[in-house]
Design an enzyme around this catalytic site. Structure first.
Site, PDB file in Angstrom:
ATOM      1  N   ARG A  16     -13.914  46.630  67.928  1.00 21.47           N
ATOM      2  CA  ARG A  16     -13.432  46.943  69.184  1.00 21.47           C
ATOM      3  C   ARG A  16     -11.892  46.601  69.434  1.00 21.47           C
ATOM      4  O   ARG A  16     -11.321  47.431  69.904  1.00 21.47           O
ATOM      5  CB  ARG A  16     -14.408  46.706  70.115  1.00 21.47           C
ATOM      6  CG  ARG A  16     -15.595  47.419  70.422  1.00 21.47           C
ATOM      7  CD  ARG A  16     -16.744  46.616  71.008  1.00 21.47           C
ATOM      8  NE  ARG A  16     -18.007  47.524  71.156  1.00 21.47           N
ATOM      9  CZ  ARG A  16     -18.834  47.661  70.362  1.00 21.47           C
ATOM     10  NH1 ARG A  16     -18.771  47.095  69.244  1.00 21.47           N
ATOM     11  NH2 ARG A  16     -19.961  48.513  70.586  1.00 21.47           N
ATOM     12  N   GLY A  60     -20.543  52.845  60.251  1.00 28.49           N
ATOM     13  CA  GLY A  60     -20.736  53.574  61.469  1.00 28.49           C
ATOM     14  C   GLY A  60     -19.710  53.187  62.606  1.00 28.49           C
ATOM     15  O   GLY A  60     -19.342  54.343  63.329  1.00 28.49           O
ATOM     16  N   SER A 140     -24.956  53.230  71.094  1.00 26.52           N
ATOM     17  CA  SER A 140     -24.011  52.826  71.915  1.00 26.52           C
ATOM     18  C   SER A 140     -22.663  53.134  71.446  1.00 26.52           C
ATOM     19  O   SER A 140     -21.645  52.719  72.067  1.00 26.52           O
ATOM     20  CB  SER A 140     -24.356  51.291  72.360  1.00 26.52           C
ATOM     21  OG  SER A 140     -24.137  50.763  70.982  1.00 26.52           O
ATOM     22  N   SER A 167     -28.863  49.472  73.893  1.00 26.37           N
ATOM     23  CA  SER A 167     -28.110  48.590  73.383  1.00 26.37           C
ATOM     24  C   SER A 167     -26.997  48.274  74.587  1.00 26.37           C
ATOM     25  O   SER A 167     -25.945  48.486  74.266  1.00 26.37           O
ATOM     26  CB  SER A 167     -27.221  49.419  72.087  1.00 26.37           C
ATOM     27  OG  SER A 167     -28.207  49.374  71.218  1.00 26.37           O
ATOM     28  N   ASP A 290     -30.239  45.299  65.675  1.00 22.98           N
ATOM     29  CA  ASP A 290     -29.926  44.739  64.196  1.00 22.98           C
ATOM     30  C   ASP A 290     -30.601  43.374  64.006  1.00 22.98           C
ATOM     31  O   ASP A 290     -30.492  42.948  62.823  1.00 22.98           O
ATOM     32  CB  ASP A 290     -28.379  44.423  64.335  1.00 22.98           C
ATOM     33  CG  ASP A 290     -27.509  45.672  64.137  1.00 22.98           C
ATOM     34  OD1 ASP A 290     -28.086  46.640  63.564  1.00 22.98           O
ATOM     35  OD2 ASP A 290     -26.258  45.632  64.341  1.00 22.98           O
ATOM     36  N   LYS A 317     -29.584  54.157  60.536  1.00 26.81           N
ATOM     37  CA  LYS A 317     -28.524  53.196  60.225  1.00 26.81           C
ATOM     38  C   LYS A 317     -28.240  53.436  58.824  1.00 26.81           C
ATOM     39  O   LYS A 317     -28.310  54.802  58.278  1.00 26.81           O
ATOM     40  CB  LYS A 317     -29.149  51.883  60.182  1.00 26.81           C
ATOM     41  CG  LYS A 317     -29.571  51.431  61.844  1.00 26.81           C
ATOM     42  CD  LYS A 317     -28.417  51.237  62.623  1.00 26.81           C
ATOM     43  CE  LYS A 317     -28.467  50.732  64.063  1.00 26.81           C
ATOM     44  NZ  LYS A 317     -27.388  50.227  64.614  1.00 26.81           N
ATOM     45  N   ARG A 321     -34.339  52.082  58.177  1.00 27.49           N
ATOM     46  CA  ARG A 321     -34.906  50.800  58.208  1.00 27.49           C
ATOM     47  C   ARG A 321     -36.058  50.406  58.045  1.00 27.49           C
ATOM     48  O   ARG A 321     -36.637  49.488  57.824  1.00 27.49           O
ATOM     49  CB  ARG A 321     -33.733  49.836  59.069  1.00 27.49           C
ATOM     50  CG  ARG A 321     -32.185  49.762  58.651  1.00 27.49           C
ATOM     51  CD  ARG A 321     -31.655  48.936  59.573  1.00 27.49           C
ATOM     52  NE  ARG A 321     -30.311  48.626  59.111  1.00 27.49           N
ATOM     53  CZ  ARG A 321     -29.251  48.002  59.755  1.00 27.49           C
ATOM     54  NH1 ARG A 321     -29.404  47.844  61.070  1.00 27.49           N
ATOM     55  NH2 ARG A 321     -28.027  47.911  58.904  1.00 27.49           N
ATOM     56  N   LYS A 389     -20.466  44.178  53.379  1.00 32.80           N
ATOM     57  CA  LYS A 389     -20.102  44.965  54.802  1.00 32.80           C
ATOM     58  C   LYS A 389     -20.004  44.133  55.846  1.00 32.80           C
ATOM     59  O   LYS A 389     -19.261  44.497  56.862  1.00 32.80           O
ATOM     60  CB  LYS A 389     -21.402  45.943  54.848  1.00 32.80           C
ATOM     61  CG  LYS A 389     -21.455  46.975  56.193  1.00 32.80           C
ATOM     62  CD  LYS A 389     -22.515  47.817  56.161  1.00 32.80           C
ATOM     63  CE  LYS A 389     -22.385  48.754  57.488  1.00 32.80           C
ATOM     64  NZ  LYS A 389     -21.166  49.605  57.195  1.00 32.80           N
TER      65      LYS A 389
END
Length: 409
Positions: A16, A60, A140, A167, A290, A317, A321, A389
């Site tokens: 962000r 993502g 979100s 979220s 998560d 995801k 998952r 990642k």
């Protein structure tokens, strides 16, 4: 198990901040994550002015945030990703950006990457803000992407969230960071209408906090470790923007005590008495999806059943998952049973760790959620490099903490 473990910086904050920094055109960011997603975001932002094809790979946040950023900055070219990314929906975000004036086309399948971006031409009235409406229970990341480019939309942005909002802490993180860069976001009483005035961001310096999502794996290790286990995690703040700080309260149910150290020096995790439970604990992961893999593995390993809700986003995801957890837990005598619509119970019977191989499905969190089981017996993790990642130093930190980490074969 005792010691100190270093965490990566939060990639949620970092990605962000990188978008806001790019839009502001200045300031200094420090403690940026060495996670691949953050390094990728930096590289693509730098490369965009000189290329007409970018790949968000399997990230993502990079795909969603870059789509909005590239749209409002008038970039022309193709934004693509890995085969799995091309299966992850983006139609809600693209639809909203089109309504605001972005010219975006789908290269292959409607609603999915790759995308062809052809510039931005305002479709909104010049005498009022851009008004968009999206469902609150979508990713979100769509909502954050729209909010961050809000000041650059015609007349600013009024974004209405309909239905339940998932979220929420990630949206709150976005709003807080926008304010740090000089673009406050106003909300109505129930925070379902968010207003961002037209304008520009201001150059700002910002230091990114360490990652609470990464901390969750160390909570699992303390929960599963020998009596007296404790670990110190520097760089975490009690006043955090990250919703995954919820792990501190969740893991209290499994006997892990959290002490915040003075002067924001981090936290001390200590294994305390495990609370006795006679009923099934119910936990809602709507605001912290998560953390779900970590908690499911710990609950099954300790035979402390947990009913888990708010897992809808786990289906889209890096992998499905929920299906991945069900498959891998079964190897140890555990399960993630759907006991009613939207409610999944992590359970086990005769749980044992004796040399099984955990498949990781190109998903970093599968690798790290199951790794703490090595405290209970020998374990092999397939494709361990997936941790790059979000936590490239994960295996090195485990080695420093006393785990016997070696490459198979």
């Amino acid at each position: 198990m005792r010691g100190l473990a270093h965490l990566p910086a939060s990639k949620s904050e970092a990605n962000r901040a990188l978008i806001l920094h790019a839009l502001a055109g200045g300031g200094q960011l420090s403690n940026l994550s060495d996670a691949h997603d953050t390094q990728l975001m930096q590289a693509l932002l730098a490369a965009a002015p000189g290329t007409d094809r970018l790949s968000a790979e399997d990230a993502g946040t990079v795909m969603r945030f870059l789509t909005a950023y590239l749209a409002v900055t008038g970039w022309r070219g193709e934004l693509t990703g890995t085969p799995r990314m091309q299966e992850r929906p983006i139609g809600v975000l693209v639809g909203a950006l089109r309504q605001a004036g972005a010219d975006i086309a789908y290269v292959a399948n409607d609603g999915y990457p790759p995308l062809r971006l052809n510039g931005f031409a305002s479709a909104a009235a010049a005498d009022g803000p851009t008004r968009l409406s999206v469902r609150g229970d979508i990713s979100s990341q769509y909502i954050s992407a729209l909010l961050m480019v809000g000041p650059y939309l015609p007349g600013g942005l009024v974004l209405t969230l309909t239905g339940p909002v998932g979220s929420r802490p990630y949206i709150d993180m976005t709003v807080a960071l926008m304010a740090r860069f000089g673009a406050p976001c106003q909300a109505n009483a129930d925070a379902t209408e968010l207003t961002v005035a037209a304008g520009r961001y201001q150059a700002a310096n910002y230091a990114v906090e360490s990652d609470w999502s990464a901390a969750s794996y160390w909570y699992a290790m303390v929960a599963l470790g020998p009596v007296g286990s404790e670990i110190t995690l520097p760089g975490l703040r009690q006043q955090s923007l990250q919703g995954d700080q919820a792990i501190a309260g969740i893991m209290a149910h499994f006997g892990v005590e959290t002490t915040y150290l003075p002067a924001e020096e981090g936290v001390l995790l200590r294994q305390g008495p495990r609370p006795e439970r006679t009923d099934v604990l119910r936990l809602d992961f709507t605001n912290c999806p998560d953390l779900a893999q970590t908690v499911a593995v710990v609950a099954a390993a300790l035979a402390l059943p947990v009913d888990m809700t708010g897992l809808e986003s786990l289906r889209i995801k890096e992998t499905d998952r929920i299906a991945a957890l069900q498959t891998e837990l079964a190897k140890f005598g555990g399960d993630l049973q759907e006991v009613e619509a939207g409610v999944f119970r992590a359970v086990s019977e005769g749980f044992r760790v004796d040399g099984q191989t955990v498949a990781t499905y190109h998903d970093h969190r599968m690798a790290m959620a199951f790794a703490p089981l090595a405290l209970l017996g020998p374990l092999e993790v397939a494709a361990p490099q997936v941790v790059r990642k979000s936590y490239p130093q994960f295996w090195r930190e485990l080695d420093k903490a006393g785990f016997a980490v070696s490459e198979a074969g």
